[in-house]
Design a protein around this motif. Structure first.
Motif, mmCIF file in Angstrom:
data_model
loop_
_atom_site.group_PDB
_atom_site.id
_atom_site.type_symbol
_atom_site.label_atom_id
_atom_site.label_comp_id
_atom_site.label_asym_id
_atom_site.label_seq_id
_atom_site.Cartn_x
_atom_site.Cartn_y
_atom_site.Cartn_z
ATOM 1 N N GLU A 102 -63.191 48.680 38.401
ATOM 2 C CA GLU A 102 -61.775 48.975 38.606
ATOM 3 C C GLU A 102 -60.990 47.675 38.785
ATOM 4 O OE1 GLU A 102 -59.045 52.077 41.241
ATOM 5 O OE2 GLU A 102 -61.230 52.069 41.416
ATOM 6 N N GLY A 103 -59.686 47.772 38.551
ATOM 7 C CA GLY A 103 -58.837 46.588 38.619
ATOM 8 C C GLY A 103 -58.831 45.814 37.318
ATOM 9 N N VAL A 107 -58.862 42.843 28.691
ATOM 10 C CA VAL A 107 -58.434 44.239 28.804
ATOM 11 C C VAL A 107 -56.916 44.310 28.912
ATOM 12 C CG1 VAL A 107 -58.601 46.349 30.174
ATOM 13 C CG2 VAL A 107 -60.624 44.901 29.873
ATOM 14 N N ARG A 108 -56.340 43.412 29.703
ATOM 15 C CA ARG A 108 -54.888 43.447 29.907
ATOM 16 C C ARG A 108 -54.134 43.269 28.598
ATOM 17 N NH1 ARG A 108 -50.564 44.431 30.152
ATOM 18 N NH2 ARG A 108 -48.895 43.906 31.613
ATOM 19 N N TRP A 156 -54.931 44.306 25.727
ATOM 20 C CA TRP A 156 -54.961 45.536 24.945
ATOM 21 C C TRP A 156 -54.086 46.635 25.563
ATOM 22 C CZ3 TRP A 156 -56.450 50.664 25.228
ATOM 23 C CH2 TRP A 156 -56.465 51.325 24.004
ATOM 24 N N LEU A 157 -53.843 46.569 26.863
ATOM 25 C CA LEU A 157 -53.061 47.614 27.529
ATOM 26 C C LEU A 157 -51.625 47.693 27.010
ATOM 27 C CD1 LEU A 157 -54.124 47.422 31.285
ATOM 28 C CD2 LEU A 157 -55.048 48.827 29.440
ATOM 29 N N ASP A 158 -51.156 46.652 26.362
ATOM 30 C CA ASP A 158 -49.783 46.652 25.856
ATOM 31 C C ASP A 158 -49.641 47.334 24.499
ATOM 32 O OD1 ASP A 158 -48.627 45.324 28.038
ATOM 33 O OD2 ASP A 158 -49.281 43.384 27.285
ATOM 34 N N ASP A 159 -50.701 47.983 24.030
ATOM 35 C CA ASP A 159 -50.672 48.666 22.734
ATOM 36 C C ASP A 159 -49.487 49.639 22.680
ATOM 37 O OD1 ASP A 159 -51.498 51.090 20.933
ATOM 38 O OD2 ASP A 159 -52.793 49.437 20.295
ATOM 39 N N ARG A 160 -48.737 49.598 21.587
ATOM 40 C CA ARG A 160 -47.506 50.389 21.487
ATOM 41 C C ARG A 160 -47.790 51.893 21.484
ATOM 42 N NH1 ARG A 160 -47.019 52.198 16.305
ATOM 43 N NH2 ARG A 160 -48.286 51.162 14.715
ATOM 44 N N ARG A 161 -48.983 52.305 21.043
ATOM 45 C CA ARG A 161 -49.297 53.743 21.063
ATOM 46 C C ARG A 161 -49.491 54.231 22.488
ATOM 47 N NH1 ARG A 161 -54.157 52.911 17.124
ATOM 48 N NH2 ARG A 161 -54.193 51.106 18.500
ATOM 49 N N LEU A 162 -50.075 53.391 23.337
ATOM 50 C CA LEU A 162 -50.161 53.741 24.754
ATOM 51 C C LEU A 162 -48.767 53.851 25.350
ATOM 52 C CD1 LEU A 162 -53.081 51.412 25.933
ATOM 53 C CD2 LEU A 162 -53.210 53.849 25.385
ATOM 54 N N ALA A 163 -47.883 52.939 24.949
ATOM 55 C CA ALA A 163 -46.512 52.964 25.458
ATOM 56 C C ALA A 163 -45.813 54.258 25.081
ATOM 57 C CB ALA A 163 -45.739 51.763 24.915
ATOM 58 N N ARG A 164 -45.979 54.718 23.845
ATOM 59 C CA ARG A 164 -45.337 55.966 23.412
ATOM 60 C C ARG A 164 -45.823 57.144 24.231
ATOM 61 N NH1 ARG A 164 -45.905 57.122 17.287
ATOM 62 N NH2 ARG A 164 -44.540 58.839 17.926
ATOM 63 N N LEU A 165 -47.122 57.224 24.469
ATOM 64 C CA LEU A 165 -47.676 58.318 25.277
ATOM 65 C C LEU A 165 -47.157 58.251 26.708
ATOM 66 C CD1 LEU A 165 -51.344 58.154 23.973
ATOM 67 C CD2 LEU A 165 -49.742 60.048 23.601
ATOM 68 N N ALA A 166 -47.147 57.040 27.265
ATOM 69 C CA ALA A 166 -46.708 56.872 28.647
ATOM 70 C C ALA A 166 -45.259 57.294 28.827
ATOM 71 C CB ALA A 166 -46.904 55.425 29.085
ATOM 72 N N HIS A 167 -44.386 56.838 27.932
ATOM 73 C CA HIS A 167 -42.971 57.186 28.056
ATOM 74 C C HIS A 167 -42.743 58.680 27.858
ATOM 75 C CE1 HIS A 167 -41.438 53.197 28.651
ATOM 76 N NE2 HIS A 167 -41.991 52.748 27.546
#
Length: 250
Positions: free
Chosen positions: A73-74, A81-82, A84-95
């Motif tokens: 964790e963390g 890892v950080r 990859w977290l900025d992937d735009r598809r993750l952003a679309r799901l999150a928003h």
């Protein structure tokens, strides 16, 4: 997928991680568990030899190089890892689920080691909800994005869920593990996944995972997301500061 998430507490969104990115993430996790990559600021929990959840040793953290850590964790602190977290598809799901301002409650990799000479690997995780006072948050996070980093068939301990169980809120005031007497096993649905596939989970949906009976590891990255206005309510330690993600829909 969003309609299914609201109705059932979980949904599939299909392939999300390309093969090259999967290879990069898996190699990084192996390096962390092997003690090769930096691990400062990361939280570790090792499997118990018995594979029983109640036998887990709490508070030990890093116990040396091993591929049998149950939890890392963390991981937002790890640069690989950080990034990859900025992937735009993750952003679309999150928003779409959380709203315009998003923060990360936790970034954790759940691992189930490959079957060993003594039988199954990993830990038997009982029915539970990811919510309750233990989390120390001012509001319940509304979304987990669960991403298979390896194939996760039923035999390797895929996620199992009880559809619609999130609609009742917390099963107990404390949250967490659900008493067996409350669980109707006949309603359980397995959710096997292939490497790179993502599931959306309401953190309050009842879910579990069994041990790994295959010769390959089963690793999954889970991102628990919440509105950026959510506060840490713990008092014994300094309040946590949460990483904000996806400042624009992109």
């Amino acid at each position: 997928a969003l309609a299914a998430l609201r109705a059932d507490g979980w949904a599939r969104v299909g392939p999300l991680v390309a093969a090259a990115d999967l290879a990069t993430l898996r190699a990084r996790l192996d390096a962390i568990m092997d003690g090769v990559a930096p691990r400062a600021g990361l939280f570790f929990q090792h499997d118990a030899a018995s594979g029983a959840y109640e036998d887990l040793a709490l508070g030990r953290g890093w116990v040396g190089p091993s591929r049998a850590y149950r939890k890392l964790e963390g991981l937002e602190r790890d640069p690989v890892v950080r990034a990859w977290l900025d992937d735009r598809r993750l952003a679309r799901l999150a928003h779409a689920v959380v709203g315009p301002e998003v923060a990360l409650a936790r970034a954790v990799v759940w691992t189930k080691a490959a079957r060993g000479d003594r039988g199954a690997g990993g830990t038997e995780l009982p029915w539970h909800q990811d919510g309750g006072p233990f989390w120390g948050l001012s509001a319940q996070p509304p979304l987990t994005i669960w991403i298979a980093l390896d194939d996760a068939p039923i035999a390797s301990g895929c996620v199992e869920l009880i559809p619609g169980s999130h609609r009742g809120g917390l099963a107990t005031p404390a949250g967490g593990v659900i008493p067996a007497a409350l669980v109707d096993e006949a309603r359980a649905v397995p959710a096997p996944a292939v490497a790179g596939e993502a599931l959306l989970l309401d953190p309050l949906v009842w879910h579990r995972s069994r041990r790994n009976h295959t010769a390959a590891p089963r690793r999954a990255l889970a991102l628990v997301l919440m509105p950026a206005s959510t506060r840490c309510t713990r008092t014994r330690k300094a309040p946590r500061r949460f990483v904000r993600l996806y400042s624009s829909a992109g």
